[in-house]
Design an enzyme around this catalytic site. Structure first.
Site, PDB file in Angstrom:
ATOM      1  N   ARG A   1      -5.071   0.076 -12.424  1.00 41.52           N
ATOM      2  CA  ARG A   1      -5.025  -1.046 -11.465  1.00 41.52           C
ATOM      3  C   ARG A   1      -6.257  -0.979 -10.566  1.00 41.52           C
ATOM      4  NH1 ARG A   1       0.209   1.325 -11.322  1.00 41.52           N
ATOM      5  NH2 ARG A   1       1.836   0.009 -12.259  1.00 41.52           N
TER       6      ARG A   1
ATOM      7  N   CYS B   1       3.207  -2.363 -20.544  1.00 42.18           N
ATOM      8  CA  CYS B   1       3.256  -1.531 -19.345  1.00 42.18           C
ATOM      9  C   CYS B   1       4.278  -2.134 -18.386  1.00 42.18           C
ATOM     10  CB  CYS B   1       1.883  -1.454 -18.678  1.00 42.18           C
ATOM     11  SG  CYS B   1       1.171  -3.059 -18.272  1.00 42.18           S
TER      12      CYS B   1
ATOM     13  N   ARG C   1      -7.786  -3.002 -15.800  1.00 41.78           N
ATOM     14  CA  ARG C   1      -7.488  -4.406 -15.525  1.00 41.78           C
ATOM     15  C   ARG C   1      -8.429  -4.920 -14.444  1.00 41.78           C
ATOM     16  NH1 ARG C   1      -1.501  -5.581 -13.631  1.00 41.78           N
ATOM     17  NH2 ARG C   1      -2.247  -4.559 -11.736  1.00 41.78           N
TER      18      ARG C   1
ATOM     19  N   GLU D   1       1.802 -12.158 -19.290  1.00 40.24           N
ATOM     20  CA  GLU D   1       2.665 -12.009 -18.113  1.00 40.24           C
ATOM     21  C   GLU D   1       3.446 -13.263 -17.779  1.00 40.24           C
ATOM     22  OE1 GLU D   1       0.524  -9.531 -14.848  1.00 40.24           O
ATOM     23  OE2 GLU D   1      -1.047 -10.638 -15.894  1.00 40.24           O
TER      24      GLU D   1
ATOM     25  N   ASN E   1       6.946  -6.392 -15.966  1.00 39.08           N
ATOM     26  CA  ASN E   1       7.528  -6.748 -14.664  1.00 39.08           C
ATOM     27  C   ASN E   1       7.341  -8.229 -14.364  1.00 39.08           C
ATOM     28  OD1 ASN E   1       8.089  -4.056 -14.441  1.00 39.08           O
ATOM     29  ND2 ASN E   1       6.510  -3.612 -12.923  1.00 39.08           N
ATOM     30  N   ASP E   2       6.093  -8.686 -14.434  1.00 35.42           N
ATOM     31  CA  ASP E   2       5.830 -10.097 -14.149  1.00 35.42           C
ATOM     32  C   ASP E   2       6.430 -11.014 -15.207  1.00 35.42           C
ATOM     33  OD1 ASP E   2       4.622 -10.416 -11.680  1.00 35.42           O
ATOM     34  OD2 ASP E   2       2.628  -9.901 -12.419  1.00 35.42           O
TER      35      ASP E   2
ATOM     36  N   HIS F   1       0.836  -1.202   0.000  1.00 34.86           N
ATOM     37  CA  HIS F   1       0.000   0.000   0.000  1.00 34.86           C
ATOM     38  C   HIS F   1       0.866   1.245   0.000  1.00 34.86           C
ATOM     39  CE1 HIS F   1      -3.441  -2.303   2.245  1.00 34.86           C
ATOM     40  NE2 HIS F   1      -2.903  -2.995   1.275  1.00 34.86           N
TER      41      HIS F   1
END
Length: 755
Positions: free
Chosen positions: A466, A671, A502, A600, A623-624, A359
């Site tokens: 997100r 992204c 998403r 991903e 990233n993933d 968070h």
């Protein structure tokens, strides 16, 4: 063996500083192995291995005996990086005698290296008068012990040696992962949970008499509380339970306990720190007792300790003054902690626990605050008031930086500020190359705070919204109407540009506190589309909210995360079709949104041709995809150097995805961190990605580099790097290209401490 190991490690972890920890190690290992000597040699900042603790050799030799790598038996252990077990140590050619140690009478020698992250931090040694080789069991015990203690001893290496609380410290570097990019230079302020005895930061006492008086007042306040509580419960508890309150009062009246605390205050520690040290020591003593009744008293000591500490901390917190450049540090920072610091004074964040998806990291990116997460080796309790540099690019934290390092980072910080200001003029200019190739730049968002910054920097749409962020920041599932309101704000802000939303992507390192997912391997577990298809009530409510929010705007696109097979896409499309039909029947004038699949995981890469025939667009989550292709957890600081976005396997996979999408006649975007890297953006453009989506902070830099190069040169550069087989070589080649093109100011700052 296991019980002994566990016991020693627990005692070492309970120690408040490295000097105490080393004393525990040598005494307990000597006791368990029934030998005459145990010593620890640690590497100092010069690279020598210094005798730092011993039980058996002359105590006066501590800190004086030092050996270089390869020198003496200890130095030979360092070079070999494996144990040396000798029955006649003095006969070995590497034997070196130090008269100040008094070790001439010890023949048997067993030394094992202490290794952490491939570095030999020190050597753990046992010696004995009797001439014999230590047996296999003894050697195994010492090897296992050194492995268990390596992480603890790493703190000494990280801080340039053993630094007692309050003592003058030297420059130290600690690694985590990037939570939000940027550079921050300031003073550490440690925030800890209330009444956590093991999380009390060291603070110096400025007025000894006033601190002792404050401590005594706190004891009196707790004594009154316990008396009052005992009176209230007298009629409801039996005599044995009433005795517990009497025991608490007896401990508070114990002059020796108070004297221990006041002695430490007189030596310079604050009352909260001194109290926590004393209580932890007493708790450890009770825990080590064999008698079950006495061992149970450790709980009472801990409870009483927390009660007093709550008074001590509450009073201190009210008087807290925050420096102008506050670097907020904590074991696990929370969103509420950010609110305690005046906005204009908060310069940077460092959290010992957490990941880039925590968070606080999400909020930090929205607020543009340089942040490092997962700095697990940081001795945060000793950081309060110390000068700190936060490198949000490399996920590094420097405590007590040298003047040279401070100057280096100050120059980077000023250069960044000037660059951001200079790039503001690009806001209304198109993102196109010098030979007029057009490349739209979108942004990744999650909070409304992202929207303002995105529009200010010329974003042409949202490539990734997100939707899990509003879920993460609540203590329950948001209702359909609450979701509709949130989504409507995003869609209206960017209309008529498209907003790609998403669907709920939880699991992995994104856990909802009210929907816990307990798994041994969460990154390969129940996450993304797997969760929402298993809970269609969650998925349907979210899709209804999205499509209703798009009424009259028609700029919504829906993106499905963590796709690994065709069936998932078909099932999700059927549910979306059902929702759209129902809303039309209910009278909503809504258009069916485009549906896309996220690439991903490796399985989706090889299914890209089939997926492209079933969806309206593809979106790569770089990233993933990188972490799954390389089998490297991007939030794990221990393997962070293996996470290479420019790895040839990653680049080849990306090119394959573009070919598959374009062959099917659909668009493909990307992204993640790679899209926001100016050098990588050139390659992605040359590969044929239709849209790059990034954090708003990176958008002006990427636009500037695209406008500073030709598309023809980008294609040539891509051909050159695709023939390379080394990620570092590729990154260096791109950096040279940017320098040769006069775009070196846009390269991610070189923020290593080699300067």
């Amino acid at each position: 063996m296991l019980n002994s190991l566990r016991s020693i490690v627990q005692e070492v972890n309970a120690a408040r500083d490295m000097k105490s920890a080393l004393a525990i190690i040598v005494s307990r290992v000597k006791e368990e192995m029934k030998t005459q000597v145990c010593s620890v040699y640690l590497r100092d900042i010069k690279g020598d291995y210094v005798l730092m603790a011993t039980d058996g050799l002359n105590a006066d030799a501590v800190g004086k005996v030092r050996l270089a790598a390869g020198e003496g038996l200890v130095g030979r252990v360092v070079v070999r990086e494996e144990p040396i077990n000798l029955e006649h140590a003095e006969a070995h050619p590497s034997y070196q005698y130090f008269p100040e140690t008094g070790e001439e009478r010890y023949s048997s020698f067993l030394g094992v290296p202490i290794i952490h992250h491939r570095k030999v931090l020190g050597v753990l040694v046992v010696q004995q008068v009797e001439q014999r080789r230590f047996d296999e069991g003894e050697e195994a015990f010492l090897v296992t012990m050194s492995a268990q203690l390596a992480g603890v001893i790493a703190h000494a290496e990280a801080t340039g040696g053993i630094v007692a609380p309050g003592a003058k410290a030297t420059q130290a570097k600690f690694l985590g992962v990037s939570g939000a990019s940027g550079i921050a230079i300031g003073e550490a302020v440690v925030l800890t949970p209330t009444a956590d005895l093991r999380a009390v930061p060291y603070q110096a006492c400025k007025d000894v008499d006033a601190e002792i008086a404050f401590f005594q007042r706190s004891l009196t306040a707790v004594r009154d509380d316990i008396k009052s509580l005992g009176e209230q419960l007298r009629a409801r508890i039996n005599r044995e339970e009433q005795a517990l309150f009497d025991a608490y009062l007896a401990m508070l009246d114990d002059a020796s306990l108070a004297r221990e605390v006041t002695d430490r205050i007189r030596k310079g520690a604050s009352a909260p720190y001194a109290w926590s040290e004393v209580i932890i020591e007493h708790e450890t003593i009770f825990n080590s007792m064999n008698d079950p009744y006495l061992r149970e008293r450790a709980t009472d000591v801990r409870d009483l300790g927390r009660r007093v500490l709550a008074y001590l901390q509450e009073s201190n917190q009210k008087a807290r003054v925050y420096p102008d450049k506050t670097i907020l540090i904590g074991e696990e920072l929370t969103a509420s902690m950010l609110g305690e610091i005046p906005k204009e004074k908060l310069a940077g964040l460092v959290s010992v626990l957490g990941s880039s998806n925590s968070h606080v990291a999400i909020l930090a990116r929205a607020m543009d605050i340089p942040t490092v997460m997962g700095a697990v080796d940081l001795p945060y309790a000793q950081m309060d008031g110390r000068p700190v540099i936060v490198d949000g690019y490399k996920g590094a934290v420097y405590s007590d930086p040298s003047a040279q390092l401070r100057k280096h980072y100050k120059a980077i910080y000023l250069e960044e500020q000037a660059l951001v200001k200079g790039l503001e003029a690009l806001k209304n200019l198109p993102c196109e190359t010098q030979d007029r190739y057009r490349l739209p730049l979108h942004v990744n968002t999650g909070l409304m705070a992202d929207v303002v910054r995105s529009l200010e920097r010329g974003a042409e749409g949202v490539g990734l919204y997100r939707t899990e962020v509003p879920f993460l920041l609540r203590d329950r599932f948001p209702s359909e109407e609450e979701q509709r309101g949130i989504y409507r704000e995003q869609l209206e802000a960017f209309a008529p540009h498209s907003v790609t939303m998403r669907t709920l992507d939880i699991g992995g390192d994104k856990a909802l506190p009210y929907f816990p997912i307990e798994e041994d391997n969460p990154f390969l577990g129940w996450r993304g589309i797997r969760v929402t298809l298993d809970h269609p009530e969650i998925f349907l409510a979210q899709i209804r909210a999205m499509i209703k929010a798009s009424e009259g705007l028609d700029n919504l696109r829906i993106l499905l995360p963590m796709i690994t097979n065709i069936q998932e896409v078909d099932a999700a499309k059927a549910l979306i079709q059902r929702v759209h039909k129902e809303l039309l029947e209910e009278g909503f004038r809504v258009r069916k949104p485009q549906i896309g699949a996220m690439i991903e995981v490796p399985a989706a890469v090889y299914l890209a041709p089939e997926l492209s025939r079933r969806v309206d667009f593809l979106s790569v989550g770089s990233n993933d995809l990188t972490q799954y292709l390389l089998a490297v957890d991007r939030n794990n600081a221990q393997v962070a150097d293996l996470y290479q976005a420019f790895h040839p396997a990653v680049l080849r996979a990306l090119q394959y995805i573009v070919y598959a999408a374009h062959d099917a006649g659909i668009s493909v975007s990307i992204c993640g961190e790679l899209a926001g890297d100016p050098g990588a953006a050139i390659l992605l453009m040359a590969m044929g990605f239709d849209v790059l989506s990034m954090n708003a902070t990176n958008l002006p830099k990427v636009k500037s580099v695209i406008r500073g190069i030709t598309f023809a040169r980008a294609k040539t550069l891509l051909e050159e790097v695709m023939r390379m087989s080394n990620g570092d070589q590729i990154r260096d080649h791109i950096a040279r290209e940017l320098r040769d093109s006069g775009l070196n100011r846009l390269i991610r700052p070189v923020t290593s401490d080699s300067n």
